[in-house]
Structures are given as structure tokens and as C-alpha cells.
Design a protein around this motif. Structure first.
Motif, PDB file in Angstrom:
ATOM      1  N   LEU A  49      59.827  46.269  58.032  1.00 53.06           N
ATOM      2  CA  LEU A  49      60.915  45.413  57.552  1.00 53.06           C
ATOM      3  C   LEU A  49      61.881  45.033  58.666  1.00 53.06           C
ATOM      4  O   LEU A  49      62.562  44.002  58.572  1.00 53.06           O
ATOM      5  N   LEU A  50      61.945  45.828  59.719  1.00 55.01           N
ATOM      6  CA  LEU A  50      62.788  45.450  60.860  1.00 55.01           C
ATOM      7  C   LEU A  50      62.258  44.183  61.538  1.00 55.01           C
ATOM      8  O   LEU A  50      63.012  43.473  62.186  1.00 55.01           O
ATOM      9  N   ASP A  51      60.965  43.918  61.365  1.00 54.52           N
ATOM     10  CA  ASP A  51      60.376  42.694  61.922  1.00 54.52           C
ATOM     11  C   ASP A  51      60.589  41.483  61.025  1.00 54.52           C
ATOM     12  O   ASP A  51      60.317  40.361  61.434  1.00 54.52           O
ATOM     13  N   GLY A  52      61.032  41.706  59.788  1.00 55.84           N
ATOM     14  CA  GLY A  52      61.296  40.605  58.875  1.00 55.84           C
ATOM     15  C   GLY A  52      60.983  40.994  57.442  1.00 55.84           C
ATOM     16  O   GLY A  52      60.403  42.052  57.181  1.00 55.84           O
ATOM     17  N   PRO A  53      61.371  40.143  56.503  1.00 56.26           N
ATOM     18  CA  PRO A  53      61.151  40.421  55.085  1.00 56.26           C
ATOM     19  C   PRO A  53      59.662  40.522  54.744  1.00 56.26           C
ATOM     20  O   PRO A  53      58.830  39.843  55.350  1.00 56.26           O
ATOM     21  N   HIS A  54      59.348  41.401  53.797  1.00 56.81           N
ATOM     22  CA  HIS A  54      57.976  41.583  53.331  1.00 56.81           C
ATOM     23  C   HIS A  54      57.965  41.825  51.828  1.00 56.81           C
ATOM     24  O   HIS A  54      58.880  42.444  51.287  1.00 56.81           O
ATOM     25  N   SER A  55      56.890  41.414  51.205  1.00 55.47           N
ATOM     26  CA  SER A  55      56.659  41.735  49.792  1.00 55.47           C
ATOM     27  C   SER A  55      55.927  43.077  49.719  1.00 55.47           C
ATOM     28  O   SER A  55      55.430  43.586  50.727  1.00 55.47           O
ATOM     29  N   VAL A  56      55.836  43.621  48.510  1.00 57.54           N
ATOM     30  CA  VAL A  56      55.103  44.875  48.315  1.00 57.54           C
ATOM     31  C   VAL A  56      53.654  44.708  48.774  1.00 57.54           C
ATOM     32  O   VAL A  56      53.114  45.557  49.479  1.00 57.54           O
ATOM     33  N   GLY A 115      60.640  34.092  42.137  1.00 59.45           N
ATOM     34  CA  GLY A 115      59.652  33.949  41.069  1.00 59.45           C
ATOM     35  C   GLY A 115      59.130  35.316  40.691  1.00 59.45           C
ATOM     36  O   GLY A 115      59.896  36.217  40.367  1.00 59.45           O
ATOM     37  N   ARG A 116      57.817  35.493  40.766  1.00 60.04           N
ATOM     38  CA  ARG A 116      57.205  36.793  40.461  1.00 60.04           C
ATOM     39  C   ARG A 116      57.159  37.710  41.674  1.00 60.04           C
ATOM     40  O   ARG A 116      56.807  38.871  41.559  1.00 60.04           O
ATOM     41  N   ARG A 117      57.482  37.184  42.809  1.00 62.27           N
ATOM     42  CA  ARG A 117      57.391  37.926  44.067  1.00 62.27           C
ATOM     43  C   ARG A 117      58.752  38.523  44.421  1.00 62.27           C
ATOM     44  O   ARG A 117      59.771  37.853  44.366  1.00 62.27           O
TER      45      ARG A 117
END
Length: 122
Positions: free
Chosen positions: A41-48, A81-83
Motif C-alpha cells: 500500500l505504500l506503493d499506492g492504493p490496492h483492492s483486496v 462501486g463494488r470495489r
């Protein structure tokens, strides 16, 4: 009881509380999976889903770790949305982890010989 004794007792209680809170905060960082998630996450936003793919950890475990990180305010979650996309809540975390890496680099060999925390981390 004198005022100085009361003050000293209060100082000890506050120090004990501070130590307990600090220990609990650091225990969040004491898990290898949570550290891996934070590093990503330090590299950027992520989804599950992205975190599952990048860590190789099952979705349920990633979700549980994210719930912990979110509750303890290490990460934030934004619904698209769903994400749901997770990001680091405080950019100072990068500095803390960089400092930890520097300290580790100076002490890795010594830590490897510690029998009190177990050899399984090496």
C-alpha cells in the motif's frame, strides 16, 4: 501520602498505560502479512483482489488483516462501486518502516541468533 508520592504514582500509571498502548500499536506491525500489505500500500492504493494476488495470501486472511489495519487506523478504505480500495492512512508510516529497515540492516545478524523470539522468522 505526600504530593510528590502521588505525583510519582501517577507518572508510573501514565507510563504503564503509554507502554501498553505503544506495545499494542507495534503488535499491529508485528505480523508479516500485515507488514507485506502495508508495504504494497505504500506503493499506492490496492483492492483486496490485488493484495491477494501480490501476497499469495488467501482472500479471507487478507480481508481480516485489512480489517485490523483499518480499525487501528493504519489504512483507509474507499468504496468505488463494488470495489473497495485501501490506502495508507498516514504517510509517516513510510518513514517509520524505512527507519526500521535501517535499524534491521545494522542488527540482522544479531537478531538471527535470538532464541527468545524463535528461529522461525529467519
Amino acid at each position: 501520602m505526600t504530593e510528590q508520592a502521588r505525583s510519582s504514582r501517577t507518572d508510573l500509571a501514565v507510563a504503564g498505560t503509554t507502554s501498553a498502548v505503544r506495545a499494542r500499536w507495534f503488535s499491529v506491525l508485528a505480523d508479516p502479512t500485515r507488514l507485506a500489505i502495508l508495504t504494497l500500500l505504500l506503493d499506492g492504493p490496492h483492492s483486496v483482489g490485488e493484495l491477494v494476488t501480490k501476497t499469495g495470501v488467501p482472500q479471507s486472511r487478507v480481508s481480516n488483516h485489512l480489517a485490523c489495519l483499518r480499525w487501528c487506523r493504519f489504512v483507509t478504505a474507499d468504496r468505488h462501486g463494488r470495489r473497495v480500495v485501501y490506502t495508507i492512512a498516514d504517510p509517516r508510516l513510510r518513514h517509520l518502516l524505512d527507519l526500521a529497515d535501517n535499524l534491521l540492516a545494522d542488527n540482522a545478524e544479531h537478531l538471527a541468533t535470538c532464541h527468545r523470539i524463535g528461529p522461525d522468522w529467519v
